[in-house]
Design a protein around this motif. Structure first.
Motif, PDB file in Angstrom:
ATOM      1  N   THR A   1       1.211  -1.174   0.043  1.00 12.57           N
ATOM      2  CA  THR A   1      -0.025   0.019  -0.369  1.00 12.57           C
ATOM      3  C   THR A   1       1.269   1.522   0.236  1.00 12.57           C
ATOM      4  N   LYS A   2       1.934   1.413   0.963  1.00  9.31           N
ATOM      5  CA  LYS A   2       2.514   2.651   0.919  1.00  9.31           C
ATOM      6  C   LYS A   2       3.041   2.389  -0.501  1.00  9.31           C
TER       7      LYS A   2
ATOM      8  N   GLU B   1       1.759   3.968  -2.971  1.00 11.10           N
ATOM      9  CA  GLU B   1       1.132   5.178  -3.164  1.00 11.10           C
ATOM     10  C   GLU B   1       2.500   6.619  -2.867  1.00 11.10           C
TER      11      GLU B   1
ATOM     12  N   ARG C   1       2.756   6.055  -7.229  1.00 13.60           N
ATOM     13  CA  ARG C   1       1.398   7.286  -7.386  1.00 13.60           C
ATOM     14  C   ARG C   1       2.484   9.030  -7.852  1.00 13.60           C
TER      15      ARG C   1
END
Length: 354
Positions: free
Chosen positions: A210-211, A214, A217
């Motif tokens: 998840t990190k 991000e 992104r």
């Protein structure tokens, strides 16, 4: 393994090439480098050097591969035999075939294939010099080559990789980090944040994934900025866009002013016509007034003449002129009415005599 560094991140939080964990390598882009291709792009990202070319849309052969409702996007990824230190065998390999498949699918959500049914769009990505992250660099170059070829797209696609070294996530791996790191997570996404490519090599926890997404992104946002700058340098500048918008606004204002002037001219014309119609009856009244005055003058003149004539008649005949006029008028009327009968009788007598 003797060339493996002891630490990838120093005590100041800097990596081997002086970057921080959330920074990408310098990137330079040049578009339109191949004259025979419909679209092309040359990209340098760190020590990576990638050349992308687009051909099409064009007719697809063999015809059995054609899609009746959309075009086929064929993506071919290849590393040149001289792109790495240890020369590799030229031609396709299992690795290049796998990367070609997943990288081509990364463009599926953005390329508007429905406009070219039965056609094919060939995308070639050739790695001239490799330095980790070649598949992500090829996707970034291929995106700009597609735009350069004029292929309709819903948006851009950017790609960046996240890895794990020294137990810490880092953005945009370099060659030592890619070779000796604990994990590699290449990601491609659209400007809306839709992920079109996600692969993983190594071990990452759910929180780390998840990190890492991000972080990727944020890295893609920096790549989007570089891509847009390259497009502006090829097809125009921000100043030109502003001037174009101002020109459009001025044209709209001028059009509205012309329309208002036309309305004013029309209104003036209509008012003039209405005024002319209002003036026409007055002119007739004036003519009638003049005719009335002339008639009055004629009547007054006739009465005077008749008065003078009656006075002279009284002096000559010593009788009332009014009775004489009436009698004379009556006789004249009888004569006039009797003249046709007399004429007819004379003609009858003449015929009898003959």
């Amino acid at each position: 393994m003797s060339d493996k560094p002891e630490k990838f991140i120093d005590e100041n939080g800097l990596r081997l090439d002086g970057r921080r964990v959330d920074e990408i390598r310098p990137m330079t882009v040049e578009m339109g480098v191949l004259s025979r291709a419909d679209g092309s792009c040359y990209l340098e990202w760190g020590n990576n050097k990638v050349l992308a070319a687009v051909y099409g849309p064009r007719e697809l052969h063999p015809r059995r591969l054609q899609r009746p409702s959309e075009a086929l996007v064929r993506y071919r990824y290849n590393m040149a035999a001289f792109s790495v230190e240890d020369r590799i065998r030229p031609g396709p390999s299992r690795r290049s075939t796998e990367i070609s498949k997943v990288s081509g699918e990364a463009f599926e959500p953005v390329v508007m294939k429905q406009f070219y049914p039965g056609a094919v769009i060939d995308v070639f990505a050739e790695v001239l010099q490799a330095d980790a992250g070649t598949r992500t660099a090829a996707i970034n170059a291929a995106t700009l080559a597609l735009v350069d070829a004029g292929i309709p797209m819903k948006g851009l696609v950017a790609s960046c990789a996240v890895g794990k070294v020294d137990g810490q996530l880092v953005l945009d791996l370099n060659k030592p980090e890619d070779n000796y790191g604990d994990a590699d997570l290449p990601i491609a996404m659209t400007e809306d944040g839709e992920i079109t490519l996600l692969q993983m090599d190594g071990n990452l926890t759910a929180d780390e994934i998840t990190k890492g997404i991000e972080m990727a992104r944020k890295g893609c946002e920096q790549i989007f900025a570089i891509q847009k700058e390259a497009l502006l340098s090829k097809f125009g500048t921000a100043d030109e866009e502003e001037l174009l918008k101002e020109a459009e606004l001025q044209a709209e204002v001028a059009t509205s002013e012309d329309e208002s002037e036309d309305v004013e001219v029309i209104s003036e014309t209509v008012s003039d016509e209405i005024q002319a119609e209002d003036d026409e009856p007055e002119a007739e009244d004036d003519d009638e007034g003049e005719n009335t005055e002339l008639q009055d003058e004629e009547e007054a003149f006739t009465d005077d003449e008749v008065g003078d004539a009656s006075d002279e008649a009284e002096d000559l005949f010593g009788e009332d002129v009014s009775e004489f006029e009436i009698t004379e008028n009556a006789e004249s009327e009888d004569d006039s009415s009797s003249e046709p009968e007399g004429a007819e009788s004379d003609e009858d007598e003449g015929e009898k005599n003959e």
